[in-house]
Design a protein around this motif. Structure first.
Motif, short mmCIF file in Angstrom:
data_model
loop_
_atom_site.label_atom_id
_atom_site.label_comp_id
_atom_site.label_asym_id
_atom_site.label_seq_id
_atom_site.Cartn_x
_atom_site.Cartn_y
_atom_site.Cartn_z
N LEU A 78 20.06 11.53 -1.11
CA LEU A 78 19.15 10.40 -1.26
C LEU A 78 18.38 10.12 0.02
CD1 LEU A 78 21.27 7.81 -3.30
CD2 LEU A 78 19.20 9.00 -4.05
N ARG A 79 17.14 9.70 -0.13
CA ARG A 79 16.31 9.26 0.99
C ARG A 79 15.91 7.79 0.84
NH1 ARG A 79 14.54 10.49 6.30
NH2 ARG A 79 13.01 8.86 6.72
N LYS A 80 15.47 7.39 -0.33
CA LYS A 80 15.04 6.02 -0.55
C LYS A 80 16.15 5.05 -0.17
CE LYS A 80 13.16 3.24 -4.39
NZ LYS A 80 12.78 3.33 -5.83
N TYR A 81 15.80 4.06 0.62
CA TYR A 81 16.71 3.05 1.18
C TYR A 81 17.45 3.54 2.43
CZ TYR A 81 16.11 -0.98 -1.80
OH TYR A 81 15.59 -2.09 -2.41
N LEU A 121 18.92 -3.11 6.69
CA LEU A 121 17.74 -3.11 5.82
C LEU A 121 17.97 -4.00 4.61
CD1 LEU A 121 14.97 -1.79 5.05
CD2 LEU A 121 16.30 0.00 3.91
N ASN A 122 17.02 -4.89 4.34
CA ASN A 122 17.11 -5.72 3.14
C ASN A 122 17.07 -4.87 1.89
OD1 ASN A 122 17.06 -7.89 4.87
ND2 ASN A 122 15.13 -8.73 4.15
N ILE A 123 17.73 -5.33 0.85
CA ILE A 123 17.74 -4.65 -0.45
C ILE A 123 16.94 -5.49 -1.44
CG2 ILE A 123 19.21 -4.01 -2.40
CD1 ILE A 123 21.31 -3.15 -0.39
N ILE A 124 15.94 -4.88 -2.04
CA ILE A 124 15.01 -5.61 -2.90
C ILE A 124 15.59 -5.74 -4.31
CG2 ILE A 124 12.68 -5.65 -3.87
CD1 ILE A 124 11.82 -3.89 -1.47
N PRO A 136 0.79 -1.25 0.00
CA PRO A 136 0.00 0.00 0.00
C PRO A 136 0.81 1.28 0.00
CG PRO A 136 -0.92 -1.58 1.55
CD PRO A 136 0.38 -2.16 1.09
N SER A 137 1.99 1.28 0.60
CA SER A 137 2.78 2.50 0.74
C SER A 137 4.08 2.39 -0.05
CB SER A 137 3.10 2.76 2.21
OG SER A 137 4.11 3.74 2.36
N TYR A 138 4.32 3.37 -0.95
CA TYR A 138 5.57 3.34 -1.72
C TYR A 138 6.77 3.55 -0.81
CZ TYR A 138 9.11 4.44 -5.21
OH TYR A 138 10.26 4.45 -5.98
N SER A 139 6.74 4.57 0.02
CA SER A 139 7.87 4.81 0.91
C SER A 139 8.03 3.69 1.92
CB SER A 139 7.72 6.16 1.61
OG SER A 139 6.53 6.20 2.37
N GLY A 140 6.90 3.10 2.33
CA GLY A 140 6.95 2.02 3.30
C GLY A 140 7.59 0.75 2.77
N LEU A 141 7.62 0.60 1.46
CA LEU A 141 8.27 -0.57 0.84
C LEU A 141 9.69 -0.75 1.32
CD1 LEU A 141 7.54 -0.59 -3.00
CD2 LEU A 141 7.53 -2.58 -1.50
N PHE A 142 10.36 0.38 1.58
CA PHE A 142 11.79 0.37 1.82
C PHE A 142 12.13 0.64 3.30
CE2 PHE A 142 10.70 1.89 -2.42
CZ PHE A 142 11.28 0.89 -3.19
N LEU A 143 11.22 0.26 4.18
CA LEU A 143 11.45 0.40 5.61
C LEU A 143 11.61 -0.97 6.25
CD1 LEU A 143 8.91 3.24 6.51
CD2 LEU A 143 11.41 3.42 6.30
N PRO A 144 12.44 -1.09 7.28
CA PRO A 144 12.73 -2.40 7.86
C PRO A 144 11.50 -3.10 8.45
CG PRO A 144 13.72 -0.62 9.16
CD PRO A 144 13.27 -0.02 7.89
N GLU A 145 10.52 -2.34 8.93
CA GLU A 145 9.35 -2.99 9.53
C GLU A 145 8.46 -3.67 8.49
OE1 GLU A 145 8.35 1.54 9.58
OE2 GLU A 145 10.11 0.24 9.81
N ASN A 146 8.71 -3.39 7.21
CA ASN A 146 7.87 -3.97 6.16
C ASN A 146 8.61 -4.96 5.26
OD1 ASN A 146 5.63 -2.38 6.96
ND2 ASN A 146 6.49 -0.63 5.86
N GLU A 147 9.73 -5.47 5.73
CA GLU A 147 10.47 -6.43 4.93
C GLU A 147 9.64 -7.69 4.65
OE1 GLU A 147 13.92 -6.78 7.37
OE2 GLU A 147 15.05 -5.30 6.24
#
Length: 539
Positions: free
Chosen positions: A385-388, A401-404, A247-258
């Motif tokens: 940069l902010r993403k990641y 943080l995992n890297i997709i 649901p969240s683009y920014s949330g994709l790249f946060l550790p709680e949503n791995e």
């Protein structure tokens, strides 16, 4: 944050085969006390070797280095390997060329060690063994594909090599390598489980969905759109597991949503045990950065559309060059830090990032983030940069943080591009692909969400760039589109901070030789050992 299983962090658990030395990188034999006769005594030991292969498949260093080889990022300090490549000064002795080669063949060596010895393990469950073999074959296929994408023709082999073989093997054609990779992926896709069939303790395992995504990429990179569309359609239909946009683009790249429902394959990291620190030199200095090593270009910034879906140069877009960061694609602020950016820290507090020259007074203190010209500690482009960014990382940015590597949005984008190139794009396909991606990003205007009447190729390519920015894929897109010959020839730019904030920063000249630079050089160190290794043109 979902708990991470340590079984995949080979740097932690796999010491048995950690030392590899040889003259030729194709022959990397273990040199410690363990041998094939005494090591393979348990499922746990076999799993440790497979875990090592997982860790060798890819890493944050090459992930972000590939992005620096594209027009998305610019390196403002020093003479790194990537800067030498993009400036047209690389030769066959460059460390990046030898490192990529060496790391890939080390991983292939580990896969062969596993595949040729796992049957020695007494009493091992046959179903588990078969599945683990399929995982090792995926990693080997991934590495061979990675090699052929960069070097073209490469040594191809499916068993371990003797020293003599390693020192005399010739290069196989890229076509043969791709054929091998595709055959492997098609075979193992019938063995690997779907994401939903794994328990939570197996988060991060290679799945049949990952195998088919990699298969789609092998066709995408050769512009075989019929096969791209066919494979992506099957993934979208759930034949290889259930995926959907998070649901969240920014949330994709946060550790709680791995390991969320969009992730098809990622690289596993965990704080204090296996980490990456590339963002130490990418985020603003005022919030914990060290010096700025690489930063987004103005060309990337300009490709983010307005909230109404129009490009910044289009009539009716509403773009204001004197206030350029308002009403932009919501993914812009999730990815790039600009002057006036509201930075949210890990503790939930916010600070304003002041980058524009002359803003130190506005900042109210010594301004570490202000653009100060080329070669300085602060940004070289006027952006960070902010993403990641991992808000849980300690000082020094050793992130867990995992890297997709693969996610479902890419499937939708590949499908949309394939359908357009096949002349089959229509409103229905748009509504299954680009529209939901933009809705998830936060677009609400009908002009941004509705099927456009024209300029579809540019819209789809721009959408791909902005959705997947800083995810290591841009280099391969501009190579296959052949636009790299244009976008990496000339001067890239930074923000409008030059000449008293009246002109865009002109960055160092980039050069791309279309007769040479589509491929890396075969490492000279390897050609010195193996006289049968020919060189790519121009080196």
């Amino acid at each position: 944050m979902k708990k991470k299983s340590l079984k995949y962090y080979a740097g932690v658990v796999c010491t048995a085969l950690a030392l590899f030395t040889s003259c030729n990188d194709l022959d990397l034999a273990p040199t410690n006390k363990f041998t094939d006769l005494n090591y393979w005594t348990s499922t746990e030991k076999a799993s440790a070797v497979l875990s090592m292969a997982y860790s060798q498949m890819f890493g944050a260093d090459f992930f972000f280095a590939n992005e620096r080889l594209s027009d998305n990022l610019y390196e403002g300090r020093g003479s790194t390997a990537e800067k030498l490549i993009t400036s047209g000064q690389a030769d066959a002795a460059l460390a990046r060329f030898s490192d990529e080669w060496k790391k890939c063949y080390e991983g292939i060596k580990t896969c062969h060690t596993f595949l040729e010895n796992v049957d020695r393990v007494p009493g091992m469950d046959e179903t588990l063994k078969t599945r683990m073999k399929a995982e090792a074959r995926f990693i080997r296929a991934f590495l061979f594909f990675r090699l052929t994408c960069h070097y073209g023709d490469i040594p191809l082999f499916d068993t371990d090599l003797t020293m003599q073989e390693a020192n005399t093997i010739a290069r196989s054609s890229k076509a043969d390598v791709i054929s091998f990779v595709r055959n492997e992926l098609n075979e193992i896709s019938t063995i690997l489980l779907t994401k939903q069939e794994y328990a939570a303790s197996d988060n991060g395992r290679i799945t049949c969905g990952a195998a088919m995504t990699l298969l789609a990429r092998t066709y995408l990179y050769e512009n075989d759109y019929q096969n791209v569309a066919s494979i992506c359609e099957k993934i979208m239909n759930g034949e290889y597991g259930q995926y959907k946009l998070f649901p969240s683009y920014s949330g994709l790249f946060l550790p709680e949503n791995e390991y969320n429902e969009e992730v098809i394959l990622d690289l596993g990291y965990v704080l204090l045990l296996r980490t990456w620190d590339q963002y130490y030199d990418a985020i603003p200095l005022s919030v914990g950065g060290r010096v700025n090593g690489f930063a987004p270009t103005q060309e990337l910034v300009d490709d983010y559309v307005m909230k109404n879906g129009k490009g910044i140069r289009e009539a009716g877009s509403g773009y204001n060059e004197d206030d350029p960061y308002v009403n932009r694609d919501p993914r812009f602020a999730a990815t790039i830090v600009y002057h006036g950016y509201k930075w949210t820290k890990g503790d939930g507090t916010t600070s304003t990032i002041y980058i524009k020259p002359g803003s130190s007074a506005e900042a109210g203190a010594s301004n570490l983030d202000e653009y100060a010209g080329p070669g300085q500690n602060s940004t070289g482009t006027g952006y960070y940069l902010r993403k990641y960014f991992d808000p849980t990382a300690p000082a020094g940015m050793n992130a867990g943080l995992n890297i997709i590597l693969m996610r479902y949005a890419d499937i939708l984008l590949m499908y949309a591009e394939a359908k357009y190139e096949l002349g089959q794009m229509n409103e229905d396909i748009w509504n299954k692909t680009i529209r939901p991606i933009r809705q998830r990003a936060g677009f609400t205007d009908a002009t941004a969400l509705d099927y456009p009447a024209s300029d579809l190729q540019n819209i789809i390519r721009r959408e791909r760039r902005c959705e997947l920015a800083i995810e290591g894929l841009r280099l391969f897109d501009i190579r296959r589109w052949r636009t790299i010959e244009t976008v990496l020839n000339g001067y890239p730019h930074g923000a409008k901070f030059a000449s008293n904030n009246s002109q865009y920063i002109q960055l160092d000249l980039r050069r791309f030789n279309k007769d040479r630079d589509y491929l890396f050089a075969i490492p000279q160190s390897q050609r010195d050992i193996n006289k049968n290794l020919t060189q790519n043109p121009g080196y």
